[in-house]
Scaffold this active site. Structure first.
Site, PDB file in Angstrom:
ATOM      1  N   ASP A  21       0.831  -1.209   0.000  1.00 39.90           N
ATOM      2  CA  ASP A  21       0.000   0.000   0.000  1.00 39.90           C
ATOM      3  C   ASP A  21       0.865   1.258   0.000  1.00 39.90           C
ATOM      4  O   ASP A  21       1.954   1.263   0.555  1.00 39.90           O
ATOM      5  CB  ASP A  21      -0.908  -0.025   1.251  1.00 39.90           C
ATOM      6  CG  ASP A  21      -2.085   0.923   1.119  1.00 39.90           C
ATOM      7  OD1 ASP A  21      -2.297   1.484   0.013  1.00 39.90           O
ATOM      8  OD2 ASP A  21      -2.785   1.118   2.119  1.00 39.90           O
ATOM      9  N   ASN A  23       1.421   3.346  -2.949  1.00 39.33           N
ATOM     10  CA  ASN A  23       2.015   3.762  -4.230  1.00 39.33           C
ATOM     11  C   ASN A  23       1.522   5.145  -4.660  1.00 39.33           C
ATOM     12  O   ASN A  23       2.292   5.982  -5.119  1.00 39.33           O
ATOM     13  CB  ASN A  23       1.644   2.772  -5.346  1.00 39.33           C
ATOM     14  CG  ASN A  23       2.281   1.417  -5.161  1.00 39.33           C
ATOM     15  OD1 ASN A  23       3.147   1.264  -4.325  1.00 39.33           O
ATOM     16  ND2 ASN A  23       1.840   0.446  -5.946  1.00 39.33           N
ATOM     17  N   ARG A  25       0.226   7.636  -2.828  1.00 38.13           N
ATOM     18  CA  ARG A  25       0.751   8.714  -1.974  1.00 38.13           C
ATOM     19  C   ARG A  25       2.223   8.996  -2.264  1.00 38.13           C
ATOM     20  O   ARG A  25       2.661  10.137  -2.295  1.00 38.13           O
ATOM     21  CB  ARG A  25       0.560   8.346  -0.491  1.00 38.13           C
ATOM     22  CG  ARG A  25      -0.811   8.726   0.029  1.00 38.13           C
ATOM     23  CD  ARG A  25      -1.122   8.024   1.313  1.00 38.13           C
ATOM     24  NE  ARG A  25      -1.450   6.609   1.086  1.00 38.13           N
ATOM     25  CZ  ARG A  25      -1.521   5.698   2.046  1.00 38.13           C
ATOM     26  NH1 ARG A  25      -1.265   6.040   3.299  1.00 38.13           N
ATOM     27  NH2 ARG A  25      -1.862   4.469   1.760  1.00 38.13           N
ATOM     28  N   ARG A  34      -0.299   8.792 -10.141  1.00 43.98           N
ATOM     29  CA  ARG A  34      -0.319   7.590  -9.314  1.00 43.98           C
ATOM     30  C   ARG A  34       0.433   6.414  -9.958  1.00 43.98           C
ATOM     31  O   ARG A  34       1.109   5.652  -9.287  1.00 43.98           O
ATOM     32  CB  ARG A  34      -1.766   7.182  -9.023  1.00 43.98           C
ATOM     33  CG  ARG A  34      -2.548   8.231  -8.246  1.00 43.98           C
ATOM     34  CD  ARG A  34      -4.008   7.821  -8.128  1.00 43.98           C
ATOM     35  NE  ARG A  34      -4.108   6.508  -7.524  1.00 43.98           N
ATOM     36  CZ  ARG A  34      -4.047   6.274  -6.208  1.00 43.98           C
ATOM     37  NH1 ARG A  34      -3.915   7.270  -5.372  1.00 43.98           N
ATOM     38  NH2 ARG A  34      -4.131   5.053  -5.746  1.00 43.98           N
ATOM     39  N   ASN A  69     -10.563  -2.519  -6.189  1.00 41.00           N
ATOM     40  CA  ASN A  69      -9.738  -1.681  -7.082  1.00 41.00           C
ATOM     41  C   ASN A  69     -10.377  -1.485  -8.464  1.00 41.00           C
ATOM     42  O   ASN A  69      -9.996  -0.572  -9.198  1.00 41.00           O
ATOM     43  CB  ASN A  69      -8.324  -2.264  -7.253  1.00 41.00           C
ATOM     44  CG  ASN A  69      -7.435  -2.075  -6.041  1.00 41.00           C
ATOM     45  OD1 ASN A  69      -6.483  -2.827  -5.826  1.00 41.00           O
ATOM     46  ND2 ASN A  69      -7.724  -1.074  -5.208  1.00 41.00           N
ATOM     47  N   ARG A 189       1.750  -4.991   6.202  1.00 38.94           N
ATOM     48  CA  ARG A 189       1.050  -3.952   5.451  1.00 38.94           C
ATOM     49  C   ARG A 189       1.855  -2.668   5.525  1.00 38.94           C
ATOM     50  O   ARG A 189       2.234  -2.230   6.617  1.00 38.94           O
ATOM     51  CB  ARG A 189      -0.363  -3.702   5.985  1.00 38.94           C
ATOM     52  CG  ARG A 189      -1.068  -2.623   5.137  1.00 38.94           C
ATOM     53  CD  ARG A 189      -2.524  -2.460   5.407  1.00 38.94           C
ATOM     54  NE  ARG A 189      -3.118  -1.591   4.365  1.00 38.94           N
ATOM     55  CZ  ARG A 189      -4.377  -1.585   4.017  1.00 38.94           C
ATOM     56  NH1 ARG A 189      -5.217  -2.390   4.609  1.00 38.94           N
ATOM     57  NH2 ARG A 189      -4.817  -0.773   3.067  1.00 38.94           N
TER      58      ARG A 189
HETATM   59  C1  FPP Z   1      -1.626   0.134  -3.479  1.00 37.48           C
HETATM   60  O1  FPP Z   1      -1.206   1.470  -3.511  1.00 37.48           O
HETATM   61  C2  FPP Z   1      -1.118  -0.613  -4.609  1.00 37.48           C
HETATM   62  C3  FPP Z   1      -1.866  -1.199  -5.596  1.00 37.48           C
HETATM   63  C4  FPP Z   1      -3.343  -1.134  -5.596  1.00 37.48           C
HETATM   64  C5  FPP Z   1      -1.252  -1.913  -6.710  1.00 37.48           C
HETATM   65  C6  FPP Z   1      -0.009  -2.691  -6.427  1.00 37.48           C
HETATM   66  C7  FPP Z   1       0.695  -2.934  -7.693  1.00 37.48           C
HETATM   67  C8  FPP Z   1       2.048  -2.977  -7.868  1.00 37.48           C
HETATM   68  C9  FPP Z   1       3.012  -2.846  -6.769  1.00 37.48           C
HETATM   69  C10 FPP Z   1       2.620  -3.111  -9.227  1.00 37.48           C
HETATM   70  C11 FPP Z   1       2.253  -4.321 -10.017  1.00 37.48           C
HETATM   71  C12 FPP Z   1       2.385  -5.591  -9.302  1.00 37.48           C
HETATM   72  C13 FPP Z   1       3.043  -6.692  -9.701  1.00 37.48           C
HETATM   73  C14 FPP Z   1       2.920  -7.921  -8.892  1.00 37.48           C
HETATM   74  C15 FPP Z   1       3.900  -6.719 -10.890  1.00 37.48           C
HETATM   75  P1  FPP Z   1      -2.351   2.597  -3.623  1.00 37.48           P
HETATM   76  O2  FPP Z   1      -2.494   2.926  -5.061  1.00 37.48           O
HETATM   77  O3  FPP Z   1      -3.585   2.121  -2.941  1.00 37.48           O
HETATM   78  O4  FPP Z   1      -1.662   3.782  -2.850  1.00 37.48           O
HETATM   79  P2  FPP Z   1      -2.412   4.904  -1.989  1.00 37.48           P
HETATM   80  O5  FPP Z   1      -3.070   4.195  -0.853  1.00 37.48           O
HETATM   81  O6  FPP Z   1      -1.278   5.768  -1.548  1.00 37.48           O
HETATM   82  O7  FPP Z   1      -3.371   5.599  -2.899  1.00 37.48           O
END
Ligand code: FPP
Length: 243
Positions: A21, A23, A25, A34, A69, A189
């Site tokens: 979690d 990415n 931010r 994002r 998502n 997490r």
């Molecule tokens: C959560 O951050 C992350 C995701 C919903 C996607 C995770 C995907 C990857 C790390 C890349 C692809 C994966 C693989 C296995 C190749 P968020 O977007 O919810 O962040 P936020 O809470 O800060 O908005």
């Protein structure tokens, strides 16, 4: 002593699950879109897999895309799907070289066909790999998993394959996406959120939970070691006393 040196190699968890979690931010903090965060998140996936493999973890489950998502803007969903395909393409050789078997859990039929095909391809090509199994949770939601399991079990009762009195936790586990995979001993997490977000609700019954404020793209091998060390300091009693 470094964190790695402090880890007892004989007490490494067999299965570690991660809610990746933060990415979005991480990208926003840098004034970026994002998807820039997701791209950098792939580096952290690599770091976590390497660290897990080196420590001897046998299963690593990564929450890459939840059923919730799908509600994100189409541009972000498309970008994530593209990133998944690109990553599989670019990492295929590394997976084979390092004995990394790929599996998926989730409602895979919801994914775009080209993504499903790419996943089938990597699952098939890595099926003989046996150093570590990386399980990608995609279009995954625990409540859906549990209700689907209940539905299939009900069908098996209707057709006489099983009797209602045979239903117990072990039998039920066999109807989940994770059938045959041991429950995680450690859940990590990132990003400071302290909740499970519909992830492995059944499987995490006795799991040690580790929360860190580090945002996923900053998650390094060192962060993985810290989580394992923290896990090793805990006493796992499974409802019993320490005697
Ligand atoms: C959560 O951050 C992350 C995701 C919903 C996607 C995770 C995907 C990857 C790390 C890349 C692809 C994966 C693989 C296995 C190749 P968020 O977007 O919810 O962040 P936020 O809470 O800060 O908005």
């Amino acid at each position: 002593m470094s964190v790695l040196e402090q880890i007892d190699k004989t007490k490494v968890p067999e299965h570690v699950a991660i809610i990746m979690d933060g990415n979005g931010r991480w990208a926003q903090q840098r004034g970026n879109q994002r998807i820039f965060g997701h791209k950098n998140g792939v580096k952290a996936v690599r770091a976590a897999t390497e660290a897990a493999g080196e420590l001897g973890v046998k299963y690593l489950t990564l929450y890459a895309f939840s059923t919730e998502n799908w509600n994100r803007p189409k541009s972000e969903v498309d970008a994530l799907m593209g990133l998944l395909v690109d990553t599989i393409n670019s990492e295929m050789e590394t997976l084979l070289k390092n004995g990394i078997r790929i599996l998926t859990i989730g409602d895979i039929g919801m994914l775009p066909v080209r993504v499903q095909q790419k996943l089938n391809d990597v699952i098939e090509k890595t099926s003989k790999c046996n150093a570590i199994t990386t399980i990608l949770a995609l279009s995954y939601g625990s409540r859906l998993e549990i209700s689907e399991a209940a539905k299939r079990m009900a069908m098996d009762v209707l057709t006489g394959k099983i009797l209602p009195e045979q239903i117990n936790p072990e039998l039920f586990s066999g109807y989940l996406y994770t059938a045959g995979i041991p429950d995680p001993e450690l859940l990590i997490r990132t990003s400071g959120e302290i909740r499970l977000s519909n992830f492995l609700l059944w499987q995490l019954a006795y799991t040690e939970l580790y929360f860190t404020t580090v945002l996923w793209p900053d998650f390094s091998k060192e962060e993985f070691y810290k989580a394992v060390l923290d896990y090793q300091k805990r006493e796992r009693r499974f409802g019993k006393t320490s005697q």
